[in-house]
Design an enzyme around this catalytic site. Sequence first.
Site, short mmCIF file in Angstrom:
data_model
loop_
_atom_site.label_atom_id
_atom_site.label_comp_id
_atom_site.label_asym_id
_atom_site.label_seq_id
_atom_site.Cartn_x
_atom_site.Cartn_y
_atom_site.Cartn_z
CB CYS A 2 -6.37 -8.78 3.17
SG CYS A 2 -5.19 -9.95 2.46
NE ARG A 27 -8.63 -3.28 2.93
CZ ARG A 27 -7.95 -2.73 3.69
NH1 ARG A 27 -8.40 -1.39 4.13
NH2 ARG A 27 -6.75 -3.22 4.31
CD1 TRP A 78 -1.88 -7.68 -2.03
CD2 TRP A 78 -3.67 -7.29 -3.59
NE1 TRP A 78 -1.44 -7.01 -3.06
CE2 TRP A 78 -2.28 -6.85 -4.09
CE3 TRP A 78 -4.66 -7.20 -4.51
CZ2 TRP A 78 -1.95 -6.04 -5.05
CZ3 TRP A 78 -4.42 -6.28 -5.78
CH2 TRP A 78 -3.20 -5.82 -6.04
CG ASN A 104 -4.46 -7.32 5.86
OD1 ASN A 104 -3.49 -7.42 5.13
ND2 ASN A 104 -4.75 -6.05 6.27
N GLY A 105 -1.90 -9.71 6.12
CA GLY A 105 -0.58 -9.46 6.46
C GLY A 105 0.33 -10.56 6.12
CD GLU A 490 7.88 8.99 -10.90
OE1 GLU A 490 8.05 8.48 -11.96
OE2 GLU A 490 6.69 8.97 -10.39
CE LYS A 494 3.45 9.95 -10.97
NZ LYS A 494 4.34 9.10 -11.15
CD GLU A 497 1.48 10.21 -14.53
OE1 GLU A 497 1.24 9.15 -14.96
OE2 GLU A 497 2.40 9.85 -13.48
CG HIS A 513 26.10 19.93 -22.25
ND1 HIS A 513 27.53 20.19 -22.97
CD2 HIS A 513 26.35 19.53 -20.97
CE1 HIS A 513 28.47 19.96 -22.16
NE2 HIS A 513 27.84 19.55 -20.98
CE LYS A 616 -2.14 1.73 -11.01
NZ LYS A 616 -1.15 3.02 -10.43
#
Length: 621
Positions: A2, A27, A78, A104-105, A490, A494, A497, A513, A616
Amino acid sequence: MCGIVGYVGHRRALDVVVEALRRMEYRGYDSAGIAILDGQGGLAVERKAGRLSNLEAELDEIGEEHFTGTAGMGHTRWATHGRPTDRNAHPHRDASGKVAVVHNGIIENFAPLREELEKSGVELASDTDTEVAVHLVARAYEEGPTAGNFVDSARSVLRRLEGAFTLVFAHADHPGTIVAARRSTPLVVGVGDGEMFIASDVAAFIEFTREAVELGQDQVVVITEDSYTVTDFDGNSEVDTRPFTIDWDLAAAEKGGHDYFMLKEIEEQPAAVADTLRGHFVDGRIVLDEQRLSDQELRDIDKVFVVACGSSYHSGLVAKYAIEHWTRLPVEVELASEFRYRDPVLDRSTLVVAISQSGETADTLEAVRHAKDQKARVLAVCNTNGAQIPREADAVLYTRTGPEIGVASTKAFLAQMAANYLVGLALAQARGTKYPDEVAREYQDLAAMPEKIAELLTGMDPVRALARELSDSPAVLFLGRHVGYPVALEGALKLKELAYMHAEGFAAGELKHGPIALIEDGLPVIVVMPSPKGRAVLHSKLLSNIREIQARGAVTVVIAEEGDETVRPFADHLFEIPSAPSLLQPLLSTVPLQVFAAEVAQSRGYDVDKPRNLAKSVTVE
Ligand code: F6R
């Protein structure tokens, strides 16, 4: 996440508030609203689901003359509690329409407060946790020891609230005053000449003033056109605040002073994990979100599938180790794009955990549909309220990171891991594979992680320096074992990409192996070490792997727990992470790999927010 703004001054508040909301659009939000005090005892409120332009169109239709006044507030929402609709959009008002709030929260104890209000005859008009606050302030203003005192009424209510919140209150009978408070969510004061602002971030008012004040935890600020007064929730004025001058331009302010959103999002990871955990451990028990599976349904489960794509899939790989360990249930982790094409064995007692930041990824959505067709129970772990995947799932656990704007997942990835751990603990609790005190201990360990992530983030300069040094390497390999293996995957993803560099992650036990053939002089190999205490056997095996690759000329870059001296002689570069329980270590070991990839990419001159060819939300298969 928010966005909040409040204003008291000499300009038309409508213009200031709407412009501030526009500046905080980055945001991310799903609805927007404003409240303007006309100075004659009136309070005009308008709110609308969807983009800010929907609200502006509505304001145009109503006529701007209905929104005169030089004080007001605004909000972009949000959604967390209640769907993103007009009626759940902020501001919320009390029955008289004189008091308004934006928030907010999360107000964690909203349920008993709501019950208390309903019992006393108050009708609530939304599904939000927020609305209780405005009715309570209105009641405190009408009766009892704070009657007639707006600021004291607000403070008395704040003292009753649990959770994390920034709240802003306005009262039609006090048009020159806005009251705001913060606990664990952002709020800054903008100090102008004959005007004052409060906002979630300085982007909201940077056009008007660069003088700002950062508020501390559990503080209340009261603004008028020429003053701001800060106290604690009890009204004591001996509190710490931090005045500062903003030295960013507007564009940078939106990115919190960083060049890229992704870098800001990496910094936001402690909050992303803390916010995701918040409210899920109540009275000594793990509780999942509003839309949830019953304990009986969780007890009936005999197998778990995790389905996801990309980084979300990697978070699922980490989850496997934790869920199997805590629940003794078999867990299979599957790329969503493979899942439904191989006729997986699913039935009513299968739990499918679908992990998706966007909640829109086509492959994951189709996997959810396939699982539901086969009568499996589906739990979505998602960052986007109201997206398609949580809508179609039987239950949802939201990661609460706010919007992730950088295309490459960072804070959402950490938050997904945190949410997955909660799923594992909820299953263990329901199935009785862990005693309540054990679940509580595991949760406390988890709750301690945000602070460790924050500590780790303060020491990233050497990682950046090494990234610059290695930015011309043709390739980088990543090795890990146990939960360090998904972290290696991961880290490689990163780097691929963001920096368009050849990178591969391997399970270290597989080295001999095949992958060891890739090792040659000068090749950087990043090794994620397990804890020497928690995983002593694996630790010694990885130590041997490091020796093997070092003997063949690799440049060894080792991520190891602080105090792990055994690894030092074999590490050309050593980065220490705080000590943590083995299963939770990925919340730490991932962070230097994100920073490394971002820095390599920047050294190579790439835009880390928008890597080439990537989207995205991948809404096509
Ligand atoms: C990598 C990345 C992607 C996403 C994947 C799934 O940094 O961001 O691999 O993780 O596209 O997206 P969601 O989680 O939205 O389903």
